[in-house]
Design a protein around this motif. Structure first.
Motif, PDB file in Angstrom:
ATOM      1  N   LYS A 161     -44.030  -0.357   5.466  1.00 51.78           N
ATOM      2  CA  LYS A 161     -44.815  -0.018   4.275  1.00 51.78           C
ATOM      3  C   LYS A 161     -44.070  -0.434   3.007  1.00 51.78           C
ATOM      4  CE  LYS A 161     -47.100   3.875   1.987  1.00 51.78           C
ATOM      5  NZ  LYS A 161     -47.385   5.339   2.048  1.00 51.78           N
ATOM      6  N   GLN A 162     -42.769  -0.115   2.953  1.00 49.73           N
ATOM      7  CA  GLN A 162     -41.976  -0.456   1.778  1.00 49.73           C
ATOM      8  C   GLN A 162     -41.817  -1.968   1.629  1.00 49.73           C
ATOM      9  OE1 GLN A 162     -40.778   1.114  -0.834  1.00 49.73           O
ATOM     10  NE2 GLN A 162     -39.813  -0.777  -1.582  1.00 49.73           N
ATOM     11  N   ASN A 163     -41.644  -2.673   2.743  1.00 47.17           N
ATOM     12  CA  ASN A 163     -41.461  -4.122   2.660  1.00 47.17           C
ATOM     13  C   ASN A 163     -42.743  -4.813   2.209  1.00 47.17           C
ATOM     14  OD1 ASN A 163     -39.471  -6.159   2.948  1.00 47.17           O
ATOM     15  ND2 ASN A 163     -40.553  -6.943   4.734  1.00 47.17           N
ATOM     16  N   ALA A 164     -43.891  -4.286   2.643  1.00 45.11           N
ATOM     17  CA  ALA A 164     -45.170  -4.830   2.169  1.00 45.11           C
ATOM     18  C   ALA A 164     -45.313  -4.605   0.667  1.00 45.11           C
ATOM     19  CB  ALA A 164     -46.325  -4.178   2.921  1.00 45.11           C
ATOM     20  N   LEU A 165     -44.863  -3.428   0.193  1.00 46.36           N
ATOM     21  CA  LEU A 165     -44.901  -3.139  -1.241  1.00 46.36           C
ATOM     22  C   LEU A 165     -43.975  -4.084  -1.999  1.00 46.36           C
ATOM     23  CD1 LEU A 165     -45.719  -1.379  -3.661  1.00 46.36           C
ATOM     24  CD2 LEU A 165     -43.843   0.181  -3.046  1.00 46.36           C
ATOM     25  N   PHE A 166     -42.776  -4.310  -1.459  1.00 47.19           N
ATOM     26  CA  PHE A 166     -41.812  -5.222  -2.084  1.00 47.19           C
ATOM     27  C   PHE A 166     -42.404  -6.624  -2.242  1.00 47.19           C
ATOM     28  CE2 PHE A 166     -38.478  -8.395  -0.767  1.00 47.19           C
ATOM     29  CZ  PHE A 166     -37.968  -8.602  -2.040  1.00 47.19           C
ATOM     30  N   LYS A 167     -43.044  -7.122  -1.200  1.00 52.18           N
ATOM     31  CA  LYS A 167     -43.628  -8.464  -1.258  1.00 52.18           C
ATOM     32  C   LYS A 167     -44.786  -8.524  -2.249  1.00 52.18           C
ATOM     33  CE  LYS A 167     -42.287  -9.791   3.434  1.00 52.18           C
ATOM     34  NZ  LYS A 167     -42.744 -10.168   4.795  1.00 52.18           N
ATOM     35  N   SER A 168     -45.579  -7.448  -2.313  1.00 57.79           N
ATOM     36  CA  SER A 168     -46.705  -7.440  -3.255  1.00 57.79           C
ATOM     37  C   SER A 168     -46.210  -7.391  -4.698  1.00 57.79           C
ATOM     38  CB  SER A 168     -47.625  -6.251  -2.967  1.00 57.79           C
ATOM     39  OG  SER A 168     -46.988  -5.018  -3.265  1.00 57.79           O
ATOM     40  N   ILE A 169     -45.108  -6.668  -4.935  1.00 54.64           N
ATOM     41  CA  ILE A 169     -44.527  -6.620  -6.282  1.00 54.64           C
ATOM     42  C   ILE A 169     -44.049  -8.009  -6.696  1.00 54.64           C
ATOM     43  CG2 ILE A 169     -42.541  -5.777  -7.610  1.00 54.64           C
ATOM     44  CD1 ILE A 169     -42.809  -3.122  -6.121  1.00 54.64           C
ATOM     45  N   CYS A 170     -43.363  -8.695  -5.777  1.00 53.80           N
ATOM     46  CA  CYS A 170     -42.875 -10.047  -6.076  1.00 53.80           C
ATOM     47  C   CYS A 170     -44.037 -11.000  -6.346  1.00 53.80           C
ATOM     48  CB  CYS A 170     -42.028 -10.564  -4.914  1.00 53.80           C
ATOM     49  SG  CYS A 170     -40.451  -9.702  -4.715  1.00 53.80           S
ATOM     50  N   GLU A 171     -45.079 -10.892  -5.544  1.00 53.75           N
ATOM     51  CA  GLU A 171     -46.252 -11.753  -5.731  1.00 53.75           C
ATOM     52  C   GLU A 171     -46.893 -11.501  -7.093  1.00 53.75           C
ATOM     53  OE1 GLU A 171     -48.979 -14.699  -4.680  1.00 53.75           O
ATOM     54  OE2 GLU A 171     -47.202 -14.041  -3.557  1.00 53.75           O
TER      55      GLU A 171
END
Length: 300
Positions: free
Chosen positions: A269-279
Motif C-alpha cells: 500500500k505504501q509503495n503504491a502511494l510512493f509511486k503515485s506521489i512521484c508520478e
C-alpha cells in the motif's frame, strides 16, 4: 539470446541474463536450453541470473563430488518460498544437465532464501542466480537487494577478480560544467589562484593534482557548479518523495524480517502511494515547464 563474457580469476566467465516470460514460458525455456547447450564449454564458467518465473522451493540436490565449504556456501538450500511447480522442476533439470548451482538460500549473503518477488498477488523466489562450480571460487558475495521501484528485488553478485595493472589505467579527471555567462568570473578566479606559479621541481603527479584543484576551486568560486537536485535525483523530487520512499523501505525491511501478511500489505500500500506521489510530482513539474515556455512565446 545474449550474454556477456570476460576474464575473472584467470578463467573465461560468461554471464547470461534471463527472463522467462510467464505467458510464453515453455518456448522461452526451450530457447534458453538450446542456447546454453550451444555455448557451453567445460573450460569456461557461467552465471545464469534473472527472472525465471519458476518456483523451486528449497530444492536442488548437489552431486556428491561437489562439496561446499560449509562456511560461505552450504550443501542444502533454504528458501522462504516453500512452493515448487512444474516450471521449477524443469528449471532444476536444466541446472542438473549443465552442472549449475542455485546460490539463492545457499550462501552467507542470503542464508534464508529471501523473497525476490513481492507483489499484490503473493510473494515468491523466482529470480535465481545459478553458477557453474568454478564461479564459487571467485564469488565474494551474493544477496537479494532491497528496493521499491519494482515488484522484483535485485540480485546482487560481487566477484573477486584480479585487479588490472595500475600503470595501465589512467585516472579520470573530474568534469566541470561550463557556462559562457560566467567565463569572465572564472578567468578572474583562476588568475587569482594562479598568482603563485607551481614550482618546476614538483613531481608531475603532484603538479597535476594542484593544477586540477585550482581549476575546480575557480569553477566553484565563479558559479560554474551545476544546480544540484535533492538527493541528486530528478528536478521534481522533493522531501515528500523522500519521506514516502523512506516509509516504503522501512515497511519492506519489516516484511523481510517478519514475513507477516500484515506488514506485506502495508508495504504494498505504501509503495503504491510512493509511486503515485512521484508520478504526480513529475506530471506537475513538466506541466509547469510547458506553461512557462508558453508564457515566453506569448511575451515575445
Amino acid at each position: 539470446w545474449h550474454y556477456f563474457g570476460g576474464v575473472c580469476g584467470g578463467n573465461q566467465l560468461n554471464i547470461i541474463p534471463v527472463y522467462l516470460n510467464c505467458n510464453s514460458w515453455g518456448n522461452d525455456f526451450e530457447r534458453l536450453y538450446e542456447f546454453f547447450r550451444n555455448i557451453n564449454h567445460e573450460d569456461q564458467e557461467y552465471i545464469v541470473i534473472g527472472d525465471t518465473n519458476a518456483r523451486t522451493a528449497a530444492k536442488q540436490t548437489l552431486p556428491m563430488e561437489l562439496e561446499m565449504d560449509g562456511i560461505q556456501f552450504r550443501d542444502v538450500r533454504r528458501s522462504k518460498d516453500m512452493k515448487s511447480n512444474g516450471r521449477g522442476n524443469s528449471f532444476l533439470q536444466f541446472c542438473e544437465d549443465f552442472r549449475l548451482i542455485i546460490v539463492n538460500g545457499r550462501c552467507t549473503g542470503d542464508p534464508d532464501g529471501e523473497w525476490t518477488y513481492i507483489g499484490p498477488n503473493g510473494s515468491s523466489v523466482i529470480d535465481l542466480c545459478c553458477v557453474s562450480p568454478g564461479v564459487m571460487d571467485v564469488m565474494e558475495t551474493f544477496s537479494v537487494g532491497c528496493q521499491t521501484f519494482s515488484d522484483h528485488m535485485p540480485l546482487e553478485v560481487k566477484l573477486y577478480c584480479r585487479p588490472p595493472q595500475m600503470d595501465a589505467v589512467l585516472p579520470l579527471l573530474p568534469k566541470q560544467p561550463w557556462k559562457d555567462s560566467n567565463k569572465k568570473a572564472y578567468t578572474k578566479q583562476l588568475d587569482l589562484l594562479s598568482a603563485d606559479p607551481l614550482s618546476d621541481s614538483l613531481p608531475l603527479q603532484v603538479a597535476m593534482e594542484l593544477l586540477t584543484d585550482r581549476i575546480i576551486r575557480a569553477a566553484r568560486g565563479s558559479g560554474m557548479d551545476a544546480p544540484r537536485c535533492l538527493d541528486g535525483r530528478e528536478p521534481w523530487w522533493d522531501w515528500e518523495c523522500t519521506r514516502a520512499r523512506e516509509r516504503s523501505f522501512a515497511l519492506l525491511n519489516l516484511f523481510r524480517l517478519s514475513d507477516s501478511r500484515l506488514s506485506k500489505t502495508a508495504y504494498l500500500k505504501q509503495n503504491a502511494l510512493f509511486k503515485s506521489i512521484c508520478e504526480k510530482k513529475m506530471t506537475e513539474y513538466y506541466k509547469s515547464l510547458a506553461v512557462q515556455f508558453a508564457n515566453v512565446r506569448d511575451s515575445s
